[in-house]
Design an enzyme around this catalytic site. Sequence first.
Site, PDB file in Angstrom:
ATOM      1  N   PRO A 192      98.005   9.726  72.933  1.00  0.00           N
ATOM      2  CA  PRO A 192      97.143   8.589  72.575  1.00  0.00           C
ATOM      3  C   PRO A 192      96.900   7.662  73.765  1.00  0.00           C
ATOM      4  O   PRO A 192      95.812   7.114  73.922  1.00  0.00           O
ATOM      5  CB  PRO A 192      97.927   7.881  71.468  1.00  0.00           C
ATOM      6  CG  PRO A 192      98.769   8.953  70.860  1.00  0.00           C
ATOM      7  CD  PRO A 192      99.109   9.893  71.973  1.00  0.00           C
TER       8      PRO A 192
ATOM      9  N   GLU B 285      89.537  19.611  79.391  1.00  0.00           N
ATOM     10  CA  GLU B 285      90.056  20.275  80.611  1.00  0.00           C
ATOM     11  C   GLU B 285      89.477  19.668  81.891  1.00  0.00           C
ATOM     12  O   GLU B 285      89.103  20.381  82.812  1.00  0.00           O
ATOM     13  CB  GLU B 285      89.827  21.784  80.534  1.00  0.00           C
ATOM     14  CG  GLU B 285      90.616  22.390  79.386  1.00  0.00           C
ATOM     15  CD  GLU B 285      90.615  23.902  79.380  1.00  0.00           C
ATOM     16  OE1 GLU B 285      90.424  24.501  80.442  1.00  0.00           O
ATOM     17  OE2 GLU B 285      90.834  24.454  78.290  1.00  0.00           O
TER      18      GLU B 285
ATOM     19  N   ILE C 120      94.804  17.751  70.062  1.00  0.00           N
ATOM     20  CA  ILE C 120      95.327  19.065  70.418  1.00  0.00           C
ATOM     21  C   ILE C 120      94.661  20.135  69.540  1.00  0.00           C
ATOM     22  O   ILE C 120      94.593  19.993  68.316  1.00  0.00           O
ATOM     23  CB  ILE C 120      96.870  19.124  70.253  1.00  0.00           C
ATOM     24  CG1 ILE C 120      97.545  17.978  71.029  1.00  0.00           C
ATOM     25  CG2 ILE C 120      97.423  20.487  70.692  1.00  0.00           C
ATOM     26  CD1 ILE C 120      97.258  17.899  72.512  1.00  0.00           C
TER      27      ILE C 120
ATOM     28  N   ILE D 114      62.397  22.173  72.338  1.00  0.00           N
ATOM     29  CA  ILE D 114      61.421  23.268  72.181  1.00  0.00           C
ATOM     30  C   ILE D 114      61.268  23.634  70.699  1.00  0.00           C
ATOM     31  O   ILE D 114      60.173  23.935  70.232  1.00  0.00           O
ATOM     32  CB  ILE D 114      61.849  24.491  73.037  1.00  0.00           C
ATOM     33  CG1 ILE D 114      61.642  24.170  74.526  1.00  0.00           C
ATOM     34  CG2 ILE D 114      61.079  25.745  72.632  1.00  0.00           C
ATOM     35  CD1 ILE D 114      62.163  25.211  75.489  1.00  0.00           C
TER      36      ILE D 114
ATOM     37  N   ARG E 127      56.132  30.244  67.820  1.00  0.00           N
ATOM     38  CA  ARG E 127      55.632  28.987  67.248  1.00  0.00           C
ATOM     39  C   ARG E 127      54.237  28.668  67.809  1.00  0.00           C
ATOM     40  O   ARG E 127      54.033  28.739  69.033  1.00  0.00           O
ATOM     41  CB  ARG E 127      56.601  27.848  67.615  1.00  0.00           C
ATOM     42  CG  ARG E 127      56.192  26.483  67.135  1.00  0.00           C
ATOM     43  CD  ARG E 127      56.311  26.371  65.640  1.00  0.00           C
ATOM     44  NE  ARG E 127      55.989  25.031  65.185  1.00  0.00           N
ATOM     45  CZ  ARG E 127      55.808  24.710  63.904  1.00  0.00           C
ATOM     46  NH1 ARG E 127      55.933  25.636  62.956  1.00  0.00           N
ATOM     47  NH2 ARG E 127      55.524  23.480  63.558  1.00  0.00           N
TER      48      ARG E 127
ATOM     49  N   GLU F 176      83.706  13.134  85.251  1.00  0.00           N
ATOM     50  CA  GLU F 176      84.036  12.059  86.195  1.00  0.00           C
ATOM     51  C   GLU F 176      85.264  12.442  87.030  1.00  0.00           C
ATOM     52  O   GLU F 176      85.285  12.300  88.254  1.00  0.00           O
ATOM     53  CB  GLU F 176      84.319  10.739  85.448  1.00  0.00           C
ATOM     54  CG  GLU F 176      83.097  10.087  84.807  1.00  0.00           C
ATOM     55  CD  GLU F 176      82.673  10.732  83.485  1.00  0.00           C
ATOM     56  OE1 GLU F 176      83.407  11.618  82.976  1.00  0.00           O
ATOM     57  OE2 GLU F 176      81.613  10.380  82.966  1.00  0.00           O
TER      58      GLU F 176
HETATM   59  C1  LIG Z   1      87.638  18.935  70.788  1.00  0.00           C
HETATM   60  C2  LIG Z   1      88.724  18.588  71.771  1.00  0.00           C
HETATM   61  C3  LIG Z   1      89.743  19.499  72.008  1.00  0.00           C
HETATM   62  C4  LIG Z   1      90.798  19.155  72.872  1.00  0.00           C
HETATM   63  N1  LIG Z   1      91.842  20.028  73.004  1.00  0.00           N
HETATM   64  C5  LIG Z   1      92.916  19.656  73.752  1.00  0.00           C
HETATM   65  C6  LIG Z   1      94.090  20.493  73.804  1.00  0.00           C
HETATM   66  O1  LIG Z   1      94.144  21.565  73.186  1.00  0.00           O
HETATM   67  N2  LIG Z   1      95.157  20.058  74.535  1.00  0.00           N
HETATM   68  C7  LIG Z   1      95.141  18.874  75.226  1.00  0.00           C
HETATM   69  O2  LIG Z   1      96.130  18.555  75.863  1.00  0.00           O
HETATM   70  N3  LIG Z   1      94.040  18.050  75.175  1.00  0.00           N
HETATM   71  C8  LIG Z   1      92.950  18.421  74.463  1.00  0.00           C
HETATM   72  N4  LIG Z   1      91.854  17.581  74.382  1.00  0.00           N
HETATM   73  C9  LIG Z   1      91.873  16.307  75.074  1.00  0.00           C
HETATM   74  C10 LIG Z   1      90.995  16.297  76.329  1.00  0.00           C
HETATM   75  O3  LIG Z   1      91.557  17.098  77.325  1.00  0.00           O
HETATM   76  C11 LIG Z   1      90.837  14.823  76.739  1.00  0.00           C
HETATM   77  O4  LIG Z   1      89.991  14.222  75.771  1.00  0.00           O
HETATM   78  C12 LIG Z   1      90.265  14.650  78.129  1.00  0.00           C
HETATM   79  O5  LIG Z   1      91.181  15.076  79.104  1.00  0.00           O
HETATM   80  C13 LIG Z   1      89.880  13.190  78.425  1.00  0.00           C
HETATM   81  O6  LIG Z   1      90.933  12.335  78.132  1.00  0.00           O
HETATM   82  P1  LIG Z   1      90.704  11.053  77.172  1.00  0.00           P
HETATM   83  O7  LIG Z   1      89.980  11.545  75.957  1.00  0.00           O
HETATM   84  O8  LIG Z   1      91.994  10.389  76.990  1.00  0.00           O
HETATM   85  O9  LIG Z   1      89.700  10.143  77.954  1.00  0.00           O
HETATM   86  P2  LIG Z   1      90.114   9.033  79.045  1.00  0.00           P
HETATM   87  O10 LIG Z   1      91.008   9.639  80.044  1.00  0.00           O
HETATM   88  O11 LIG Z   1      90.552   7.816  78.319  1.00  0.00           O
HETATM   89  O12 LIG Z   1      88.699   8.751  79.708  1.00  0.00           O
HETATM   90  C14 LIG Z   1      87.664   8.007  79.074  1.00  0.00           C
HETATM   91  C15 LIG Z   1      86.463   7.972  80.009  1.00  0.00           C
HETATM   92  O13 LIG Z   1      86.835   7.325  81.236  1.00  0.00           O
HETATM   93  C16 LIG Z   1      86.570   8.202  82.323  1.00  0.00           C
HETATM   94  N5  LIG Z   1      87.580   7.996  83.364  1.00  0.00           N
HETATM   95  C17 LIG Z   1      88.942   8.045  83.236  1.00  0.00           C
HETATM   96  N6  LIG Z   1      89.523   7.840  84.414  1.00  0.00           N
HETATM   97  C18 LIG Z   1      88.520   7.658  85.319  1.00  0.00           C
HETATM   98  C19 LIG Z   1      88.472   7.418  86.711  1.00  0.00           C
HETATM   99  N7  LIG Z   1      89.593   7.330  87.451  1.00  0.00           N
HETATM  100  N8  LIG Z   1      87.257   7.276  87.313  1.00  0.00           N
HETATM  101  C20 LIG Z   1      86.128   7.391  86.583  1.00  0.00           C
HETATM  102  N9  LIG Z   1      86.104   7.624  85.261  1.00  0.00           N
HETATM  103  C21 LIG Z   1      87.278   7.753  84.631  1.00  0.00           C
HETATM  104  C22 LIG Z   1      86.637   9.595  81.740  1.00  0.00           C
HETATM  105  O14 LIG Z   1      85.949  10.533  82.547  1.00  0.00           O
HETATM  106  C23 LIG Z   1      85.980   9.367  80.389  1.00  0.00           C
HETATM  107  O15 LIG Z   1      84.586   9.364  80.559  1.00  0.00           O
HETATM  108  C24 LIG Z   1      90.781  17.912  73.539  1.00  0.00           C
HETATM  109  C25 LIG Z   1      89.717  17.013  73.331  1.00  0.00           C
HETATM  110  C26 LIG Z   1      88.715  17.327  72.444  1.00  0.00           C
HETATM  111  C27 LIG Z   1      87.612  16.333  72.209  1.00  0.00           C
END
Ligand SMILES: Cc1cc2nc3c(=O)[nH]c(=O)nc-3n(C[C@H](O)[C@H](O)[C@H](O)COP(=O)(O)OP(=O)(O)OC[C@H]3O[C@@H](n4cnc5c(N)ncnc54)[C@H](O)[C@@H]3O)c2cc1C
Length: 384
Positions: A136, A366, A165, A340, A271, A370
């Site tokens: 979180p 993954e 996850i 389209i 179309r 950014e």
């Molecule tokens: C459908 C789905 C499946 C997933 N499955 C997995 C899984 O199986 N296992 C797992 O471990 N995780 C999983 N995730 C999590 C995913 O890897 C994270 O959502 C992702 O790494 C981004 O982390 P966050 O959501 O906490 O965003 P944050 O890290 O809070 O980032 C929020 C925004 O701020 C930007 N940001 C953050 N730091 C910077 C910086 N230094 N400079 C510029 N911009 C920045 C980010 O690019 C993003 O746009 C999943 C997510 C989704 C939506």
Amino acid sequence: MQKDIIEMLFPDAVEYNLILESIGNFAEKEILPTAKRVDQEEMFPRQNLEKIVNQGIMAIPFPKDYNGLELPYPVYIAAIEMLAKACANTALQVSIQGMICEGIRLFGNDRQKNELLKEKGPVEGRSLASFALTEPCCGSDAKSIQTKAELSNNIYVLNGTKTLITIPGEADIILVFARTDKGISSFLIPCGMPGFTVTRVIQKLGFRGHRLSEIRLENCKVARQNLLGEDGEGLDYAKQILNAGRATIAAIAIGIAQAAYEKSLLYSKERTAFGQSISNFQLIQEKLADMVTEINAARLLTYYSAHLRDKGKDFTSEVSQAKLFATEMALRICDNAIQIYGGYGYTDEYDVHRHWRDARLLTIAEGTSEILRLLIAHLSLKQI
Ligand SMILES: Cc1cc2nc3c(=O)[nH]c(=O)nc-3n(C[C@H](O)[C@H](O)[C@H](O)COP(=O)(O)OP(=O)(O)OC[C@H]3O[C@@H](n4cnc5c(N)ncnc54)[C@H](O)[C@@H]3O)c2cc1C
């Protein structure tokens, strides 16, 4: 174009393209027909994984000693692209499964390789794998994770929460990252073991065949032998595991984009508007031309990065470029596909909005776009 790239990389190995031709036919006959239902009914495509294993697709890049076929990574990437074109949900599971297997192959000790790769057989689909890094508090900022693993009498006691996850409730094993007194470490543990609870299912936009969940680890007692590799090295392992994962995510993006492009091409011919096929309009042709150009550019970058991995080179920058470009490209292509199709593109009657919803995840998971841009720039600046 896929075949041409494989031929360019491996001019003496005609058999690779024969294998890929058979995978393409299999994906169209066996995987494509249920793709819409997997999304609409939020159905985890486990039966597809079994079929894929029977085709040997999971085994493509892994060593023969661990039930693999030991074929080049670009062949694996091409196979994942074909699966994603048929059903992105199915390809995602292969990608996650492959990532965990790669982690065990790279960092596991002999016992773990034997037990987890040979006996439990994730390469053969006998066990299903999941990956738990995000919490979180932090996703991109993985070094700040708060889940703790305290060592006492050869037992690590894990406490913390993991969120966002993919399929921890369905998987058999999960790679969990937690903080020890040596730094961040990684543990391979059975899902559902005492102290491991799936606390919440999180609804989402796309990839609806995969349940997204939050998990709670509460005094989860894990034997020392469940530690993957060395204590304190988990963050470095995560980076290397994600490198392999990013190539497959790029392949999924290309597969989704290819599906959206081919459907748009056909639809634009069928179309009619103003008494003629909309494909006659140059503004539609511009979109089609950009689509195929960008897909092919993403493909070249992705297969090239996969080739570097096989050569044992550090491919962090190239695979990050591939993932960045391919996933942003897939979003643009799917968006244009909806345009389209006009109003119909926005409805459930056609597939293109499913492609867009699936593609939308790929610039986030993954490694967000950014973070990848920062990484690529950092690696480029380091060279001068
Ligand atoms: C459908 C789905 C499946 C997933 N499955 C997995 C899984 O199986 N296992 C797992 O471990 N995780 C999983 N995730 C999590 C995913 O890897 C994270 O959502 C992702 O790494 C981004 O982390 P966050 O959501 O906490 O965003 P944050 O890290 O809070 O980032 C929020 C925004 O701020 C930007 N940001 C953050 N730091 C910077 C910086 N230094 N400079 C510029 N911009 C920045 C980010 O690019 C993003 O746009 C999943 C997510 C989704 C939506």
